[in-house]
Design a protein around this motif. Sequence first.
Motif, PDB file in Angstrom:
ATOM      1  N   ILE A  19       0.843  -1.205   0.000  1.00  0.00           N
ATOM      2  CA  ILE A  19       0.000   0.000   0.000  1.00  0.00           C
ATOM      3  C   ILE A  19       0.878   1.254   0.000  1.00  0.00           C
ATOM      4  N   PHE A  20       1.807   1.317   0.964  1.00  0.00           N
ATOM      5  CA  PHE A  20       2.641   2.510   1.089  1.00  0.00           C
ATOM      6  C   PHE A  20       3.661   2.609  -0.039  1.00  0.00           C
ATOM      7  N   GLY A  21       4.173   1.446  -0.479  1.00  0.00           N
ATOM      8  CA  GLY A  21       5.128   1.458  -1.578  1.00  0.00           C
ATOM      9  C   GLY A  21       4.508   1.972  -2.862  1.00  0.00           C
ATOM     10  N   MET A  23       1.821   3.789  -3.072  1.00  0.00           N
ATOM     11  CA  MET A  23       1.464   5.192  -2.863  1.00  0.00           C
ATOM     12  C   MET A  23       2.657   6.076  -3.208  1.00  0.00           C
ATOM     13  N   ALA A  24       3.838   5.639  -2.758  1.00  0.00           N
ATOM     14  CA  ALA A  24       5.053   6.412  -3.018  1.00  0.00           C
ATOM     15  C   ALA A  24       5.393   6.462  -4.500  1.00  0.00           C
ATOM     16  N   THR A  25       5.284   5.329  -5.176  1.00  0.00           N
ATOM     17  CA  THR A  25       5.639   5.311  -6.597  1.00  0.00           C
ATOM     18  C   THR A  25       4.586   6.002  -7.457  1.00  0.00           C
ATOM     19  N   SER A  26       3.296   5.894  -7.085  1.00  0.00           N
ATOM     20  CA  SER A  26       2.242   6.502  -7.909  1.00  0.00           C
ATOM     21  C   SER A  26       2.157   8.012  -7.738  1.00  0.00           C
ATOM     22  N   MET A  27       2.850   8.553  -6.759  1.00  0.00           N
ATOM     23  CA  MET A  27       2.880  10.017  -6.652  1.00  0.00           C
ATOM     24  C   MET A  27       4.129  10.573  -7.334  1.00  0.00           C
ATOM     25  N   ARG A 139      -3.182  -8.499  -2.137  1.00  0.00           N
ATOM     26  CA  ARG A 139      -1.989  -7.800  -2.638  1.00  0.00           C
ATOM     27  C   ARG A 139      -2.368  -6.864  -3.780  1.00  0.00           C
ATOM     28  N   TYR A 140      -3.212  -7.340  -4.676  1.00  0.00           N
ATOM     29  CA  TYR A 140      -3.634  -6.495  -5.797  1.00  0.00           C
ATOM     30  C   TYR A 140      -4.475  -5.321  -5.299  1.00  0.00           C
ATOM     31  N   LEU A 145      -5.036   0.440  -3.659  1.00  0.00           N
ATOM     32  CA  LEU A 145      -5.318   1.344  -2.546  1.00  0.00           C
ATOM     33  C   LEU A 145      -4.233   2.413  -2.465  1.00  0.00           C
ATOM     34  N   GLY A 146      -2.999   2.008  -2.704  1.00  0.00           N
ATOM     35  CA  GLY A 146      -1.914   2.978  -2.730  1.00  0.00           C
ATOM     36  C   GLY A 146      -2.061   3.970  -3.866  1.00  0.00           C
TER      37      GLY A 146
END
Length: 412
Positions: A19-21, A23-27, A139-140, A145-146
């Motif tokens: 989720i957090f990973g 989120m970081a890459t999609s921003m 996982r998907y 969600l991220g």
Amino acid sequence: MKHLRNIHPISWTIIIGTIFGRMATSMSIPFLAIYLIKVHHATPFETGLVIAISSLIGIIVSFYGGYLSDRIGRKKMILLSIFGWSFVFLGFTFSQTILSFFLVNALNGLCRSLFEPASRALLSDITQNEQKLLVFNLRYTAINLGVVFGPFIGLMLGSSQTTFPFMIAFIIYFLYGMVFIYQFHTYPKAFTQNNSAESISMRNAFQMTKKDKVFLFIIIGTIFCVFGYGQFTSTLPQYFSLLPDFENGTKFFSYMLSLNAVAVLILQYPIVHIAKKYSPINSLILGNLFISVSLVSFSITKNSLALIVIVIAFTIGEILTFTMIDLFVDTIAKSELKGTYFGTLGFTQLGNVLAPIIGGFLLDHFGIKHPITIFSSLLVLTLLGIPFLVMAKWRLTFQKNNHTGSNVRVSH
């Protein structure tokens, strides 16, 4: 809730970390194409090359990464790749030239292609068979969600004009690695030495996967599906940012990314509930059709409501294409070659290599004034995957009817 309680703590680490990973890459990563064009004045073709190199490295390395996770263990591969990945994002932060972005994104592909097969194989290792569909889909879900929040954060941080969001990605992935160290120390029994894997050479592992014709056709067919899907984060952001009569194209694209992720969260489980009753190959074929038709639909309207409907249709295609493939690979792979099989899935990233290169070439060649020509070409190329998926389905049916001893389960 009982099924959730039975999930291994390390599996939860991978799921929550995802989720957090993501989120970081999609921003950061989805805005890279726009950043290169607007800040560094790169051409669409140059931008396509920078974006594509990550997937190209993934193709070259993923099989070996999966194989090495079988040979030297999931733990070593996960720790090596996750900490390396964190420093790659630090590299993005300080890059100043097109060449430096090209090299750093190549390392991005390297680390991802080492981490993904090992983490997916580890999920398979520590999950009971009856829970695998749930865990793979969690996982998907975590991925999407991220992505729900990432683009909004990226937009607020000005990701199309600065590399600062990559610094945040560095911090998140470094902390993700520290959590893995703690979990691996706490649950050492999650890792068992696979003696049969040690006795299989890389050449033999490659030959064993190569001889699996159903898997081979699935890989080829999925390459074209991934090619179509890859347009969403490569060609489309450039297309909307370059449209002269479309105000705030960059902002609207960030909304599309988040809508795509929200739609996955809402639609994933109803669709999977239906799709699991049939062969995963049927899902891949139908997913290809949804993605293909959606691509050409983006070129015929600028109406916001219509574009929302198209994004939802595209999302349905994405769900059908990607939610069942992990379970499918898990069912056909021998236990000692789980990492190798998941690593072989990396060859499908050829679609992500070709997506920005061909999309960028079409934008350069035909120009922004001929969108129907551009996206019709992408439609045709994506549809080329269907014949291979049909051949896989026929061969799977032939194996079942002739009792060849295949260990494939044709429906779930």
